[in-house]
Design an enzyme around this catalytic site. Sequence first.
Site, PDB file in Angstrom:
ATOM      1  N   PHE A  65       0.818  -1.218   0.000  1.00  0.00           N
ATOM      2  CA  PHE A  65       0.000   0.000   0.000  1.00  0.00           C
ATOM      3  C   PHE A  65       0.850   1.265   0.000  1.00  0.00           C
ATOM      4  CE2 PHE A  65      -2.827  -3.004   2.255  1.00  0.00           C
ATOM      5  CZ  PHE A  65      -4.001  -2.810   1.563  1.00  0.00           C
ATOM      6  N   THR A 120      -4.800   1.966  -9.060  1.00  0.00           N
ATOM      7  CA  THR A 120      -5.827   3.021  -8.984  1.00  0.00           C
ATOM      8  C   THR A 120      -6.509   3.228 -10.326  1.00  0.00           C
ATOM      9  OG1 THR A 120      -6.077   5.422  -8.771  1.00  0.00           O
ATOM     10  CG2 THR A 120      -3.902   4.648  -9.319  1.00  0.00           C
ATOM     11  N   TYR A 146       0.677  11.131 -10.265  1.00  0.00           N
ATOM     12  CA  TYR A 146       0.226  10.057  -9.367  1.00  0.00           C
ATOM     13  C   TYR A 146      -0.169   8.821 -10.182  1.00  0.00           C
ATOM     14  CZ  TYR A 146      -2.872   7.353  -6.392  1.00  0.00           C
ATOM     15  OH  TYR A 146      -3.481   6.324  -5.727  1.00  0.00           O
ATOM     16  N   PHE A 187     -11.371   2.343  -7.173  1.00  0.00           N
ATOM     17  CA  PHE A 187     -12.115   3.553  -7.495  1.00  0.00           C
ATOM     18  C   PHE A 187     -12.135   4.397  -6.212  1.00  0.00           C
ATOM     19  CE2 PHE A 187     -13.342   3.407 -11.964  1.00  0.00           C
ATOM     20  CZ  PHE A 187     -12.623   2.276 -12.296  1.00  0.00           C
ATOM     21  N   LEU A 226     -14.075  13.800  -0.705  1.00  0.00           N
ATOM     22  CA  LEU A 226     -15.395  14.425  -0.607  1.00  0.00           C
ATOM     23  C   LEU A 226     -16.159  14.058   0.672  1.00  0.00           C
ATOM     24  CD1 LEU A 226     -17.541  16.204  -1.926  1.00  0.00           C
ATOM     25  CD2 LEU A 226     -18.442  14.151  -3.024  1.00  0.00           C
ATOM     26  N   ARG A 256     -12.631  21.574 -10.747  1.00  0.00           N
ATOM     27  CA  ARG A 256     -11.256  21.366 -10.306  1.00  0.00           C
ATOM     28  C   ARG A 256     -10.478  20.799 -11.492  1.00  0.00           C
ATOM     29  NH1 ARG A 256     -10.323  17.285  -5.255  1.00  0.00           N
ATOM     30  NH2 ARG A 256     -10.999  15.784  -6.823  1.00  0.00           N
TER      31      ARG A 256
HETATM   32  N1  UDP Z   1     -15.269  17.229  -4.654  1.00  0.00           N
HETATM   33  C1  UDP Z   1     -15.928  18.431  -4.418  1.00  0.00           C
HETATM   34  N2  UDP Z   1     -15.572  19.167  -3.321  1.00  0.00           N
HETATM   35  C2  UDP Z   1     -14.604  18.770  -2.433  1.00  0.00           C
HETATM   36  C3  UDP Z   1     -13.945  17.543  -2.678  1.00  0.00           C
HETATM   37  C4  UDP Z   1     -14.293  16.806  -3.800  1.00  0.00           C
HETATM   38  O1  UDP Z   1     -16.809  18.816  -5.182  1.00  0.00           O
HETATM   39  O2  UDP Z   1     -14.324  19.476  -1.469  1.00  0.00           O
HETATM   40  C5  UDP Z   1     -15.629  16.410  -5.819  1.00  0.00           C
HETATM   41  C6  UDP Z   1     -14.497  16.190  -6.793  1.00  0.00           C
HETATM   42  O3  UDP Z   1     -14.460  17.216  -7.755  1.00  0.00           O
HETATM   43  C7  UDP Z   1     -14.849  14.829  -7.389  1.00  0.00           C
HETATM   44  C8  UDP Z   1     -15.581  14.119  -6.256  1.00  0.00           C
HETATM   45  O4  UDP Z   1     -15.975  15.139  -5.339  1.00  0.00           O
HETATM   46  O5  UDP Z   1     -15.755  14.994  -8.447  1.00  0.00           O
HETATM   47  C9  UDP Z   1     -14.692  13.138  -5.514  1.00  0.00           C
HETATM   48  O6  UDP Z   1     -13.490  13.787  -5.175  1.00  0.00           O
HETATM   49  P1  UDP Z   1     -12.415  13.132  -4.236  1.00  0.00           P
HETATM   50  O7  UDP Z   1     -11.325  14.155  -4.052  1.00  0.00           O
HETATM   51  O8  UDP Z   1     -13.065  12.590  -3.020  1.00  0.00           O
HETATM   52  O9  UDP Z   1     -11.876  11.897  -5.045  1.00  0.00           O
HETATM   53  P2  UDP Z   1     -11.269  11.782  -6.546  1.00  0.00           P
HETATM   54  O10 UDP Z   1     -12.424  11.367  -7.409  1.00  0.00           O
HETATM   55  O11 UDP Z   1     -10.679  13.097  -6.908  1.00  0.00           O
HETATM   56  O12 UDP Z   1     -10.244  10.702  -6.409  1.00  0.00           O
END
Ligand code: UDP
Length: 337
Positions: free
Chosen positions: A78, A122, A146, A174, A195, A287
Amino acid sequence: MTDTRAILVTGGAGYIGSHTVRLLAGEGRKIVVLDNLVHGHEDSIIDTAVDFVLGGIGDHALLRSLFQRYDFSSVVHFAAFAYVGESVTKPLKYYRNNTAEPLALLEVMEEFGCKNFVFSSTCATYGIPDQIPITEKTRQSPINSYGRSKLMLEWILADCETAWGLRSACLRYFNASGCAEDGLIGEDHNPETHLIPRVLMALTGEAGPVEIFGTDYPTPDGTCIRDYIHVKDLAAAHAKALDHLANGGNSVRVNLGTGVGISVKEIISAVEKVTGQTVPLVLGNRRAGDPAHLVADPSLAAELLGWRATRLDIVETVRSAWAWMNGPKRGRYATKS
Ligand code: UDP
């Protein structure tokens, strides 16, 4: 048949690692965790039968002493950095830690004839997919350091198989989410960018309002869709992969997801349902580097490993994350990363 020899788990004090260690140790397997605690937490290892070793995966002398002492049958790897944004600004840090350092681990495995390797890969190795759901045949074209640092290790593992018979299970996660339902171990990142914990932290007061990164995506509610896979389901896949390799199975490269897509707004609704509180929100811009839609086709993992996600209700997944924040540790380990 379950392997009775010791298993080395690198990065076992991290989020997914600690849930996997808890499951494997709970099954009676002998587990040795090697973790440098840069991001991990020693008190996330709650099973007293687990041996904890502080150190890095690039330390040949330490690794040799461990392989001499334990006669490992397998390695579950990991240990890695996993902040996508940071990987863009500090690519060498990611290539050093995620791609170069594991070479020492593989060299010592070859020296000691240890040929079973379970690898935390990933969905970021796919980049922006040309099809949804994503199958293992989807082109791997990562869009950040990454994802590339992980994909390169997948290639290295394949080369080691050709050269000296290493067999590997590359598990392409995922969106790992949720925690142990008893709230004893969980997710404690610093900074926290994911998130679900980020939304919960807006309710505990540990962080300000949640910014939704983009509301103009070509999705039904305009927000990004992801495949949120419960961390305990991920842990179970590692047990299956270990048994598959220990029983002589071929190398596998499989997606670990639910196959179900959930939007950012649906996550917020699930949090409001679990907590009974209204989440303070800011509607923000997209983002950089976020694909609109990432969902796994998990059928190959079912076929090859007999693994399927069992926790498909996002409300229950959020409930487990909330249990960690309200559990005895209040969402924070005592040992700082
Ligand atoms: N996201 C968001 N606000 C936050 C964090 C994440 O809207 O404060 C959105 C992000 O754009 C993505 C989803 O939530 O569409 C999941 O993001 P996370 O960073 O958890 O995981 P990722 O998919 O980037 O690996």
